[in-house]
Design a protein around this motif. Structure first.
Motif, PDB file in Angstrom:
ATOM      1  N   VAL A   1      -1.175   3.385 -29.447  1.00 24.80           N
ATOM      2  CA  VAL A   1      -1.506   4.671 -29.527  1.00 24.80           C
ATOM      3  C   VAL A   1      -1.163   5.662 -28.329  1.00 24.80           C
ATOM      4  N   ILE A   2      -0.691   4.784 -27.234  1.00 28.25           N
ATOM      5  CA  ILE A   2      -0.034   5.607 -26.226  1.00 28.25           C
ATOM      6  C   ILE A   2       1.507   6.422 -26.662  1.00 28.25           C
ATOM      7  N   ASN A   3       2.114   5.555 -27.698  1.00 30.40           N
ATOM      8  CA  ASN A   3       3.301   6.139 -28.382  1.00 30.40           C
ATOM      9  C   ASN A   3       2.917   7.364 -29.304  1.00 30.40           C
ATOM     10  N   GLY A   4       1.619   7.233 -29.937  1.00 29.94           N
ATOM     11  CA  GLY A   4       1.334   8.307 -31.012  1.00 29.94           C
ATOM     12  C   GLY A   4       1.190   9.412 -29.904  1.00 29.94           C
ATOM     13  N   ILE A   5       0.586   9.373 -28.965  1.00 30.99           N
ATOM     14  CA  ILE A   5       0.122  10.393 -28.110  1.00 30.99           C
ATOM     15  C   ILE A   5       1.593  11.227 -27.502  1.00 30.99           C
ATOM     16  N   ARG A   6       2.434  10.462 -27.387  1.00 31.70           N
ATOM     17  CA  ARG A   6       3.809  10.922 -27.096  1.00 31.70           C
ATOM     18  C   ARG A   6       4.356  11.537 -28.394  1.00 31.70           C
ATOM     19  N   VAL A   7       4.306  11.125 -29.281  1.00 32.91           N
ATOM     20  CA  VAL A   7       4.568  11.758 -30.489  1.00 32.91           C
ATOM     21  C   VAL A   7       4.209  13.087 -30.657  1.00 32.91           C
ATOM     22  N   ALA A   8       2.756  12.931 -30.630  1.00 34.21           N
ATOM     23  CA  ALA A   8       1.859  14.225 -30.883  1.00 34.21           C
ATOM     24  C   ALA A   8       2.374  15.606 -29.777  1.00 34.21           C
ATOM     25  N   LEU A   9       2.707  14.897 -28.480  1.00 36.13           N
ATOM     26  CA  LEU A   9       2.933  16.050 -27.615  1.00 36.13           C
ATOM     27  C   LEU A   9       4.426  16.251 -27.800  1.00 36.13           C
ATOM     28  N   LEU A  10       5.408  15.652 -28.482  1.00 31.82           N
ATOM     29  CA  LEU A  10       6.620  15.914 -28.749  1.00 31.82           C
ATOM     30  C   LEU A  10       6.618  17.069 -29.914  1.00 31.82           C
ATOM     31  N   ALA A  11       5.646  16.783 -30.818  1.00 31.36           N
ATOM     32  CA  ALA A  11       5.730  17.622 -32.031  1.00 31.36           C
ATOM     33  C   ALA A  11       5.026  19.197 -31.382  1.00 31.36           C
ATOM     34  N   LEU A  12       4.295  18.999 -30.448  1.00 35.93           N
ATOM     35  CA  LEU A  12       4.163  20.400 -29.647  1.00 35.93           C
ATOM     36  C   LEU A  12       5.063  20.924 -29.228  1.00 35.93           C
ATOM     37  N   LEU A  13       6.101  20.184 -28.752  1.00 32.50           N
ATOM     38  CA  LEU A  13       7.249  20.805 -27.856  1.00 32.50           C
ATOM     39  C   LEU A  13       8.508  20.841 -28.564  1.00 32.50           C
ATOM     40  N   SER A  14       8.432  20.897 -29.962  1.00 38.11           N
ATOM     41  CA  SER A  14       9.519  20.784 -30.702  1.00 38.11           C
ATOM     42  C   SER A  14      10.208  22.311 -31.044  1.00 38.11           C
ATOM     43  N   GLY A  15       9.605  23.408 -30.535  1.00 38.03           N
ATOM     44  CA  GLY A  15      10.334  24.661 -30.961  1.00 38.03           C
ATOM     45  C   GLY A  15      11.579  24.788 -29.884  1.00 38.03           C
ATOM     46  N   PRO A  16      12.541  25.823 -30.241  1.00 36.83           N
ATOM     47  CA  PRO A  16      13.547  25.721 -29.480  1.00 36.83           C
ATOM     48  C   PRO A  16      13.313  26.378 -28.032  1.00 36.83           C
ATOM     49  N   ALA A  17      12.477  27.034 -27.835  1.00 35.78           N
ATOM     50  CA  ALA A  17      12.019  27.382 -26.685  1.00 35.78           C
ATOM     51  C   ALA A  17      11.475  26.399 -25.440  1.00 35.78           C
ATOM     52  N   GLN A  18      11.257  25.024 -26.004  1.00 33.08           N
ATOM     53  CA  GLN A  18      10.942  24.045 -25.235  1.00 33.08           C
ATOM     54  C   GLN A  18      11.779  22.851 -25.255  1.00 33.08           C
ATOM     55  N   ALA A  19      12.955  23.356 -25.678  1.00 30.88           N
ATOM     56  CA  ALA A  19      14.169  22.071 -25.353  1.00 30.88           C
ATOM     57  C   ALA A  19      14.025  21.398 -24.079  1.00 30.88           C
ATOM     58  N   ILE A  20      13.740  22.062 -23.072  1.00 31.64           N
ATOM     59  CA  ILE A  20      14.144  21.173 -21.732  1.00 31.64           C
ATOM     60  C   ILE A  20      12.886  20.242 -21.541  1.00 31.64           C
ATOM     61  N   PRO A  21      11.406  20.567 -21.663  1.00 30.87           N
ATOM     62  CA  PRO A  21      10.493  19.716 -21.779  1.00 30.87           C
ATOM     63  C   PRO A  21      10.564  18.775 -22.628  1.00 30.87           C
ATOM     64  N   PHE A  22      10.926  19.094 -23.860  1.00 27.22           N
ATOM     65  CA  PHE A  22      10.888  18.304 -24.929  1.00 27.22           C
ATOM     66  C   PHE A  22      12.033  17.113 -24.554  1.00 27.22           C
ATOM     67  N   LYS A  23      13.380  17.367 -24.103  1.00 24.60           N
ATOM     68  CA  LYS A  23      14.222  16.274 -23.713  1.00 24.60           C
ATOM     69  C   LYS A  23      13.671  15.332 -22.705  1.00 24.60           C
ATOM     70  N   TYR A  24      12.970  16.142 -21.730  1.00 19.58           N
ATOM     71  CA  TYR A  24      12.327  15.111 -20.596  1.00 19.58           C
ATOM     72  C   TYR A  24      11.137  14.197 -21.141  1.00 19.58           C
ATOM     73  N   TRP A  25      10.683  14.567 -22.184  1.00 19.83           N
ATOM     74  CA  TRP A  25       9.516  13.728 -22.693  1.00 19.83           C
ATOM     75  C   TRP A  25       9.875  12.749 -23.697  1.00 19.83           C
ATOM     76  N   HIS A  26      11.229  13.282 -24.250  1.00 17.75           N
ATOM     77  CA  HIS A  26      11.695  12.333 -25.498  1.00 17.75           C
ATOM     78  C   HIS A  26      12.665  11.157 -24.712  1.00 17.75           C
ATOM     79  N   GLU A  27      13.535  11.663 -24.024  1.00 16.85           N
ATOM     80  CA  GLU A  27      14.631  10.784 -23.553  1.00 16.85           C
ATOM     81  C   GLU A  27      14.626  10.585 -21.912  1.00 16.85           C
ATOM     82  N   GLY A  28      13.901  11.512 -21.407  1.00 16.61           N
ATOM     83  CA  GLY A  28      14.021  11.613 -19.919  1.00 16.61           C
ATOM     84  C   GLY A  28      13.095  10.779 -18.929  1.00 16.61           C
ATOM     85  N   ASP A  29      12.877  11.156 -17.817  1.00 19.15           N
ATOM     86  CA  ASP A  29      11.792  10.054 -17.180  1.00 19.15           C
ATOM     87  C   ASP A  29      10.387  10.325 -17.791  1.00 19.15           C
ATOM     88  N   GLY A  30      10.147  11.286 -18.525  1.00 18.72           N
ATOM     89  CA  GLY A  30       8.718  11.445 -18.752  1.00 18.72           C
ATOM     90  C   GLY A  30       8.560  10.432 -20.126  1.00 18.72           C
TER      91      GLY A  30
END
Lengths: 292, 210
Positions: free
Chosen positions: A224-253
């Motif tokens: 479930v926690i990973n599902g929440i992460r995937v949902a968050l990443l889907a909301l950050l998938s636009g080009p304008a959100q590249a930095i937060p996407f990277k943070y939550w995808h592969e960074g400390d996030g």
């Protein structure tokens, strides 16, 4: 009997224990050295925990554990250890290092106590098994990502987001993400399953029901926690959100989600321990020690 | 009994020395995985009338560095454009399975009847055939086929021995992603199966060592 250094070479039982301790320590040192040199910090940390738990349990029981191996067990133990040492010197891979602890456990059982005494070491072997074997064997064969994508889509839909899914592709108003196998959460599930085994071995629960649901809760929490992460990443998938996407995808996030899952599991286990410690109903006459 | 105990002590003493030696070696030995051998693309591997060929770079930006080749043929007046891309990493293969596998509604999965699975996609007036050609022959198109293929998991003693000595990986994740592009309506399904089998069959001989 105390566990002190043998004063003479004729103090054979004690010498045997020291030799086995030296071999086990050397094998653990090889494992941690190679993981460290391969910069596999996360698995190194987990391995330290598992080796520590197994080591402390064996140390506590050192005077009562049987150490009477037979020739067949010794031969099998030597064979397994030879394979392990040969592979260790010839390009060890991360997958090999994941199954290494279990193989070492089997080899040491053969060398030290014999396979007839496996019940005495069953929990320790189980811990070394869950540390890496399920991940190595099952991860390449299971594509869990469609299920993860379903959960991510459901969470977004439940949160009122206009979302659609095709297989592993999730389309939100922000853009499209593809949930690949690395993001499926399977690794976190195996990680929490392993921690649940550590918890059950170190702080055992009396209730059979609680013992059964502990790994289920661990797996569900990770999923479930990973599902929440995937949902968050889907909301950050636009080009304008590249930095937060990277943070939550592969960074400390991304690590924060794993940390949250571990903390939540710890909280759940604490609650279950509290339940487990409740006094038995009045009609039950057994005390806790009897139930054990 | 006493002899067995003495023998055990002797064996464990030797094991302790061996473990100490391996630990010492683990401190300084090289852990670098050798790069996989490059795929040498033959100029005209197909069984059909060859027209021309040359290096090919996959259009996807993230895969642009993958080694590939493109061929143009005629098969009894049927123009065929074929591409192959050599992929060794499972994660990159996963992307290809997602792109060519049965995720999209207009993708049809077919079996050529000789151990070769491929996908069929119609794009306008063009028919596209895709599949992952395996090192020992045959082809797969879904990740499940790929993961469970005997090419991927080889548990033969000789392979395990080579793996133990660090000469080959345990699992073989290599795929030669082959694509055929022909005009739509070029033939029925049996013809397409034959075409795919003719295309994929020569490739296993060109695979480098894993």
């Amino acid at each position: 009997m105390s566990f002190t250094l043998p004063s003479t070479i004729s103090d054979r039982p004690r010498l045997l224990r020291w030799l086995l301790l030296a071999i086990a320590t050397g094998l653990i040192a090889i494992h941690l050295t190679l993981l460290w040199r391969m910069d596999n910090a996360s698995f190194w940390g987990v391995s330290v925990i598992f080796w520590g738990v197994v080591g402390s349990r064996l140390w506590e029981q050192r005077h009562t554990l049987p150490l009477k191996s037979d020739p067949l067990s010794m031969a099998i133990g030597l064979l397994v250890l030879s394979v392990v040492l040969l592979k260790t010197t010839a390009l060890p891979t991360s997958n090999f290092l994941a199954v290494y602890p279990f193989l070492v456990g089997v080899a040491l059982l053969g060398l030290g106590a014999g396979f007839g005494a496996w019940r005495d070491y069953g929990k320790e072997l189980l811990l070394l098994f869950v540390l890496g074997v399920p991940k190595v064997v099952l991860s390449p064969m299971l594509d869990f990502s469609p299920v993860t994508a379903r959960l991510g889509t459901f969470l977004l839909w439940y949160g009122g987001v206009d979302v659609q899914r095709w297989g592993t592709l999730i389309q939100s108003p922000a853009g499209i993400v593809d949930v690949n196998m690395g993001c499926s959460g399977l690794e976190t599930i195996f990680y929490l399953l392993g921690l649940s085994m550590v918890a059950l071995v170190m702080y055992p629960l009396r209730s059979p029901l609680l013992r059964i649901i502990t790994p289920v809760i661990a797996a569900l929490l990770a999923f479930v926690i990973n599902g929440i992460r995937v949902a968050l990443l889907a909301l950050l998938s636009g080009p304008a959100q590249a930095i937060p996407f990277k943070y939550w995808h592969e960074g400390d996030g991304s690590l924060l989600f794993a940390l949250t899952a571990v903390c939540l599991f710890g909280g759940c286990y604490w609650v279950m321990m509290e339940w487990d410690l409740r006094p038995a109903p009045p009609l039950v006459t057994h005390d806790r020690e009897t139930l054990r | 009994m006493k002899k067995w105990f003495s023998l055990r002590l002797g064996i464990l003493g030797l094991v302790a020395l061996a473990v100490g030696g391996v630990w010492g070696r683990s401190l300084w030995m090289s852990l670098e995985t050798p790069s996989p051998e490059a795929f040498i693309f033959p100029p005209q591997p197909g069984p059909w009338q060859w027209l021309d060929s040359g290096p090919y770079h996959p259009p996807e930006a993230e895969n642009a560095e993958l080694p590939g080749f493109q061929y143009r043929y005629h098969r009894e007046d049927l123009p065929i454009t074929a591409t192959v891309v050599y992929v060794t990493h499972p994660h990159v293969n996963e992307k290809y399975f997602r792109s060519y596998g049965p995720i999209l509604a207009n993708t049809e999965i077919r079996d050529d009847g000789a151990g070769g699975s491929y996908s069929l996609v119609t794009a306008g007036d063009t028919l596209l055939l895709h599949g992952c050609i395996r090192p020992r022959g045959g082809s797969v198109i879904t990740y499940r086929q790929f993961a469970q293929s005997p090419d991927t998991i080889d548990l033969s003693p000789s392979h395990l021995w080579n793996w133990l000595r660090g000469q080959t990986p345990l699992r073989d994740y290599r795929c030669l992603w082959g694509s055929l592009q022909i005009p739509a309506g070029a033939g029925d399904e049996v013809f397409l199966d034959t075409l795919w089998e003719e295309w994929r069959s020569p490739w296993p001989a060109h695979f480098p060592r894993p």
